[in-house]
Design an enzyme around this catalytic site. Structure first.
Site, short mmCIF file in Angstrom:
data_model
loop_
_atom_site.label_atom_id
_atom_site.label_comp_id
_atom_site.label_asym_id
_atom_site.label_seq_id
_atom_site.Cartn_x
_atom_site.Cartn_y
_atom_site.Cartn_z
N ASN A 10 -5.27 -50.66 64.92
CA ASN A 10 -5.88 -50.79 63.60
C ASN A 10 -7.03 -51.81 63.66
OD1 ASN A 10 -6.30 -52.06 60.99
ND2 ASN A 10 -4.57 -50.86 60.28
N LYS A 13 -6.78 -54.98 61.36
CA LYS A 13 -5.82 -55.98 61.86
C LYS A 13 -6.41 -56.73 63.05
CE LYS A 13 -1.54 -53.65 60.62
NZ LYS A 13 -0.33 -53.02 61.12
N ASP A 69 4.70 -55.52 61.84
CA ASP A 69 5.20 -54.37 61.10
C ASP A 69 5.29 -54.81 59.64
OD1 ASP A 69 5.90 -51.66 61.29
OD2 ASP A 69 7.99 -52.14 60.99
N SER A 70 4.91 -53.93 58.74
CA SER A 70 4.85 -54.33 57.34
C SER A 70 5.14 -53.15 56.43
CB SER A 70 3.47 -54.91 57.02
OG SER A 70 2.47 -53.94 57.22
N PHE A 161 -5.97 -51.27 50.51
CA PHE A 161 -5.55 -49.93 50.94
C PHE A 161 -4.10 -49.74 50.47
CE2 PHE A 161 -2.59 -50.90 54.46
CZ PHE A 161 -2.84 -52.26 54.60
N GLY A 162 -3.53 -48.63 50.84
CA GLY A 162 -2.11 -48.39 50.58
C GLY A 162 -1.75 -48.55 49.11
N ASP A 164 -2.02 -51.13 47.21
CA ASP A 164 -2.70 -52.25 46.55
C ASP A 164 -3.14 -51.99 45.10
OD1 ASP A 164 -2.34 -53.89 48.68
OD2 ASP A 164 -4.37 -53.74 49.47
#
Ligand code: IMP
Length: 208
Positions: A10, A13, A69-70, A161-162, A164
């Site tokens: 990513n 990241k 990991d999240s 993203f995601g 949010d």
């Protein structure tokens, strides 16, 4: 420990980790640059998945490695989607590329519908970072961060993203998608975990 392999490809990241680890004299190398393939994430907990990814990257590269990991954990859903956050709404239809925006949209639709009619809107993002000095390291460094908020039914904001746009920070009166990237990084689950990792590495550096 001057070179660290990041068990992720990513780009966002990578940039964030590089910025925070450069002052410690640490060079971050993405595993893809060393031809290390992505590891599976078969476990039920974030920590197990991060450890598996870090061990895999270290074993394949012969270098110290770290992985994060999240995901988002929703109180009224017993912590779901949790480790399944990335693919909460299922895998994309066979044969179609997994466009992230499309996956995010389907995940959010599923979450909004799972919470319809529920009063308890509490949720938190969670991030764990695991660092191993070698593939069999019995003492991995572990850093974690949580970011608490509430889920709303109507999206707000265009950043991030995601999940949010649906993740409201009541104290700020903004969603995570309404924060500038640097504002988000300073207080997010990932930012907090990374700051904790940096603190641990500084202590180790001083002890050497
Ligand atoms: P991963 O750790 O990068 O695999 O992230 C897992 C999933 O959790 C992502 O695909 C998102 O759905 C969700 N997630 C993790 N961190 C965030 C964030 O900061 N904002 C929004 N969604 C996130």
């Amino acid at each position: 420990m001057r070179r660290l392999v990041l068990a992720s490809s990513n780009a966002g990241k990578l940039r964030e980790f590089r910025q925070m680890l450069a002052p410690l004299g640490i060079e971050v190398v993405p595993q893809s640059a060393l031809c290390v393939p992505e590891a599976d994430e078969p476990h039920d907990t974030f920590i197990e998945n991060a450890l598996a990814k870090a061990r895999h990257a270290s074993g394949r590269s012969g270098l110290p490695a770290f992985a994060d990991d999240s995901g988002i954990c929703v109180d009224a859903l017993n912590g779901a989607p949790g480790v399944l956050s990335a693919r909460y709404a299922g895998e994309p239809p066979a044969g179609l590329p997994a466009a992230r925006e499309d996956q995010d949209r389907r995940n959010n639709e599923k979450l909004v519908s799972a919470l319809r009619g529920k009063d308890d809107r509490r949720a938190h993002y969670y991030c764990v970072i695991v660092l191993v000095r070698h593939a069999e390291d019995p003492e991995p460094l572990i850093a974690e961060g949580r970011w608490h908020g509430k889920l709303i039914a109507t999206p707000r904001g265009a950043n991030g993203f995601g999940y949010d746009p649906y993740f409201l920070l009541p104290d700020l009166g903004k969603t995570a998608a309404e924060l500038a990237p640097e504002e988000k990084n300073a207080i997010s689950h990932r930012g907090r975990a990374l700051a904790q990792l940096v603190a641990q590495l500084r202590v180790m550096g001083n002890a050497e």
